[in-house]
Enzyme design. Structure first.
Site, PDB file in Angstrom:
ATOM      1  N   CYS A  77      33.641  36.187  29.090  1.00  0.00           N
ATOM      2  CA  CYS A  77      34.636  35.209  29.534  1.00  0.00           C
ATOM      3  C   CYS A  77      34.502  34.954  31.031  1.00  0.00           C
ATOM      4  CB  CYS A  77      36.045  35.689  29.212  1.00  0.00           C
ATOM      5  SG  CYS A  77      37.333  34.511  29.678  1.00  0.00           S
ATOM      6  N   CYS A  89      37.872  34.521  32.831  1.00  0.00           N
ATOM      7  CA  CYS A  89      38.588  35.792  32.985  1.00  0.00           C
ATOM      8  C   CYS A  89      37.982  36.649  34.087  1.00  0.00           C
ATOM      9  CB  CYS A  89      38.539  36.579  31.676  1.00  0.00           C
ATOM     10  SG  CYS A  89      39.069  35.667  30.211  1.00  0.00           S
ATOM     11  N   ASP A  90      36.667  36.731  34.141  1.00  0.00           N
ATOM     12  CA  ASP A  90      36.021  37.750  34.957  1.00  0.00           C
ATOM     13  C   ASP A  90      35.160  37.221  36.102  1.00  0.00           C
ATOM     14  OD1 ASP A  90      37.135  39.610  33.225  1.00  0.00           O
ATOM     15  OD2 ASP A  90      35.378  39.642  31.915  1.00  0.00           O
TER      16      ASP A  90
END
Length: 335
Positions: free
Chosen positions: A137, A140-141
């Site tokens: 992701c 997300c990261d």
């Protein structure tokens, strides 16, 4: 059958969508029954730091967040079964049936929240280094790799989107694709090519993710499938962006899905093509796939189910089942 209880709401699945649906239906006094799965908590159970969920200014670990979601739903009376549903028999406005083996559970409404899972390469180190340099992701990261060297594996729009986002943080980003051609739309491919710190490496496939001395990702072994040439590329991070698989197998052929297996819902709602059956979270959403959007649809699904119970007379089957009377819908506290 006459002694069998019929639930107001059964929720299949957990994660942010399922637990939020449970919270809202529990606060509406619907006493939801949640089949959360053996690996409860969804994808966030396999996530380390979560820094983009509102309300956590210092961030939180994914498993801790899901434990809190679960506890909040349980506080208001949610019941949980930590096992995987084997099959369902869904009806259009009738009694819904959910099975654990031969054990039958009946409900007036069902909220489907099975989620999705990222496609995997299936190479050594991919799972072992998850959360330690290997991710699925970018949104997300990506911010964790500021000033670092990153690979994105994939050739579709998902890979281009991840690459463009991560390039805001990484100093050096290389898109690795197994073919010279890209499946991505022309506009997305062009946008990625316009970024000065994005390069492309084709045709190469990943053979292995290798840890460095600190236990985090250190390098990625690549191979040219045409020539057999192997190469080791030093990398701080690697994002596998080859798509997702909705976990909709148990409802295939019963509710309407798209060609990718995502459950289709009516615009602006969580209603499926079957009355009394609702779908929320990543089993519906192939665009955003974020914890906060999943939680939002979980709220929507709970409200849709509550309104359905309020406005729909019980089916003929419900009259002879214990607990089959119309639900008493109490006013829901606003907060």
């Amino acid at each position: 059958m006459a002694d069998q209880k019929i639930e107001n709401v059964i929720i299949v699945g957990s994660g942010p969508a399922g637990y939020t649906a449970a919270l809202y239906t529990a606060r509406a006094n619907l006493e939801p029954l949640v089949f959360e799965g053996f690996q409860w908590g969804g994808q966030l159970q396999n996530t380390t730091d979560v820094e983009n969920y509102p309300g956590y200014p210092e961030g939180i670990m994914g498993p801790e967040m899901m434990t809190q979601f679960r506890a909040q739903a349980e506080r208001f009376g949610t019941r949980f079964v930590s096992d995987d549903v084997d099959r369902v028999e869904l009806s259009d406005g009738g009694v819904q049936k959910v099975y654990l083996g031969d054990e039958e559970h009946l409900a007036k409404t069902v909220i489907l929240a099975m989620g999705a899972e990222p496609r995997r390469l299936g190479v050594p180190g991919e799972i072992e280094l998850g959360g330690r340099g290997v991710s699925t992701c970018g949104v997300c990261d990506g911010a964790f790799f500021k000033g670092q060297k990153v690979l994105v594996i994939g050739g579709g729009d998902s890979a281009m989107e991840d690459s463009i986002f991560i390039s805001k943080y990484a100093d050096d980003l290389t898109v690795v694709n197994r073919r010279d051609e890209f499946r991505a739309s022309k506009i997305m491919h062009e946008r990625a090519k316009e970024q000065p710190n994005i390069d492309f490496k084709t045709p190469f496939v990943v053979e292995e993710f290798v840890a460095g001395g600190d236990g985090k990702l250190g390098l990625v072994r690549l191979r040219n499938p045409e020539t057999g040439e192997s190469e080791e590329v030093v990398a701080d991070g690697a994002f596998v962006a080859i798509g997702h698989l909705p976990k909709s197998e148990i409802v295939q052929g019963q509710v309407e899905t798209d060609e990718g297996g995502y459950i289709l819902t009516q615009p602006g709602s969580t209603r499926t093509d079957l009355d009394g059956v609702f779908a929320v979270g990543d089993v519906v959403d192939h665009t955003y796939r974020q914890a906060v959007t999943a939680a939002g649809t979980g709220c929507m699904g709970a409200l849709d189910a509550e309104w359905y119970l309020r406005d729909t007379p019980p089916s003929p089957e419900a009259h002879w089942m214990r607990g089959g009377e119309p639900a008493e819908i109490a006013p829901t506290p606003t907060s």
